[in-house]
Scaffold this active site. Structure first.
Site, PDB file in Angstrom:
ATOM      1  N   LYS A  49       0.837  -1.212   0.000  1.00 18.01           N
ATOM      2  CA  LYS A  49       0.000   0.000   0.000  1.00 18.01           C
ATOM      3  C   LYS A  49       0.859   1.244   0.000  1.00 18.01           C
ATOM      4  O   LYS A  49       2.001   1.222   0.416  1.00 18.01           O
ATOM      5  CB  LYS A  49      -0.871  -0.003   1.246  1.00 18.01           C
ATOM      6  N   SER A 136     -10.380   6.381   8.702  1.00 14.64           N
ATOM      7  CA  SER A 136      -9.108   6.991   8.292  1.00 14.64           C
ATOM      8  C   SER A 136      -9.196   7.438   6.832  1.00 14.64           C
ATOM      9  O   SER A 136      -8.675   8.489   6.459  1.00 14.64           O
ATOM     10  CB  SER A 136      -7.969   5.982   8.440  1.00 14.64           C
TER      11      SER A 136
HETATM   12  O1  PNS Z   1      -7.303  -0.952   9.911  1.00 16.02           O
HETATM   13  P1  PNS Z   1      -7.567  -2.091   8.959  1.00 16.02           P
HETATM   14  O2  PNS Z   1      -6.860  -1.824   7.646  1.00 16.02           O
HETATM   15  O3  PNS Z   1      -9.029  -2.392   8.797  1.00 16.02           O
HETATM   16  O4  PNS Z   1      -6.878  -3.394   9.626  1.00 16.02           O
HETATM   17  C1  PNS Z   1      -6.917  -4.639   8.954  1.00 16.02           C
HETATM   18  C2  PNS Z   1      -5.980  -5.658   9.628  1.00 16.02           C
HETATM   19  C3  PNS Z   1      -4.591  -5.077   9.799  1.00 16.02           C
HETATM   20  C4  PNS Z   1      -6.527  -6.019  10.995  1.00 16.02           C
HETATM   21  C5  PNS Z   1      -5.933  -6.925   8.732  1.00 16.02           C
HETATM   22  O5  PNS Z   1      -5.681  -6.555   7.414  1.00 16.02           O
HETATM   23  C6  PNS Z   1      -4.874  -7.938   9.162  1.00 16.02           C
HETATM   24  O6  PNS Z   1      -5.006  -8.567  10.173  1.00 16.02           O
HETATM   25  N1  PNS Z   1      -3.794  -8.059   8.349  1.00 16.02           N
HETATM   26  C7  PNS Z   1      -2.685  -8.944   8.639  1.00 16.02           C
HETATM   27  C8  PNS Z   1      -2.634 -10.135   7.680  1.00 16.02           C
HETATM   28  C9  PNS Z   1      -3.590 -11.220   8.126  1.00 16.02           C
HETATM   29  O7  PNS Z   1      -3.470 -11.803   9.189  1.00 16.02           O
HETATM   30  N2  PNS Z   1      -4.593 -11.496   7.261  1.00 16.02           N
HETATM   31  C10 PNS Z   1      -5.635 -12.473   7.527  1.00 16.02           C
HETATM   32  C11 PNS Z   1      -6.785 -11.828   8.293  1.00 16.02           C
HETATM   33  S1  PNS Z   1      -8.120 -12.941   8.445  1.00 16.02           S
END
Ligand code: PNS
Length: 169
Positions: A49, A136
């Site tokens: 990103k 955000s």
């Molecule tokens: O603030 P956000 O972008 O909604 O947060 C999303 C987040 C960071 C919680 C999610 O993308 C995440 O946990 N990413 C890490 C990779 C991961 O574990 N993916 C599987 C999730 S089921």
């Protein structure tokens, strides 16, 4: 032999992009800090990103906002959240739920995370009503178009956004 359990004091992980931190996030962290002994705000490092703030900048801002809260810690993570939670010996993942529209995505993530790590619970918390429309993404859009974000983000976030804007101009 003593069984190896989590260290004393339950740790909740509040993961997210936090680009930038909003007052909705702050609200959830403060509620969480009442419920759990320790709260770990985990900032996702997502090289795919193009964030407004680097992960280090976000960590610096968030640390400043919670500097008077000894049970709130800030860190970065990459890779699978459940792996990070396992390493940090967390008891729960905390996510904010603003509206029904958040539910489907959050439900999917919570169940996938449970599939990957059945012992890790996801806890949903509702922010104060005045923050239910806050995100955000909207903050960045409104600020970028010259709108006021005062009262919606901590002052240090607003200042940092202003500085960024100055650097990009
Ligand atoms: O603030 P956000 O972008 O909604 O947060 C999303 C987040 C960071 C919680 C999610 O993308 C995440 O946990 N990413 C890490 C990779 C991961 O574990 N993916 C599987 C999730 S089921």
């Amino acid at each position: 032999m003593t069984p190896s359990g989590p260290p004393p004091g339950r740790l909740a992980i509040f993961p997210g992009s936090f680009d930038p931190l909003t007052n909705g996030h702050v609200d959830i962290v403060l509620r969480c800090a009442h419920l759990f002994e320790r709260v770990l705000i985990a900032v996702l490092v997502n090289p795919g990103k193009q964030p407004l703030f680097t992960a280090d900048e976000r960590v610096g801002i968030i640390r400043e906002v919670f500097r008077e809260y000894p049970n709130v810690e800030v860190d970065t993570f990459d890779g699978l959240l459940v792996e990070y939670a396992r390493r940090r010996r967390a008891s729960a993942i905390v996510r904010g739920l603003r509206a029904v529209s958040d539910f489907e995505y959050e439900f999917q993530m919570a169940l996938m995370n449970r599939h990957l790590e059945p012992t890790l619970e996801t806890v949903f918390m509702m922010p104060a009503e005045q923050y239910t429309y806050l995100s955000s993404r909207l903050i960045k859009e409104v600020f970028g178009l010259g709108g006021a974000v005062q009262g919606l983000v901590p002052p240090i976030v607003e200042d940092s956004m202003r500085k960024k804007q100055g650097m990009r101009a």
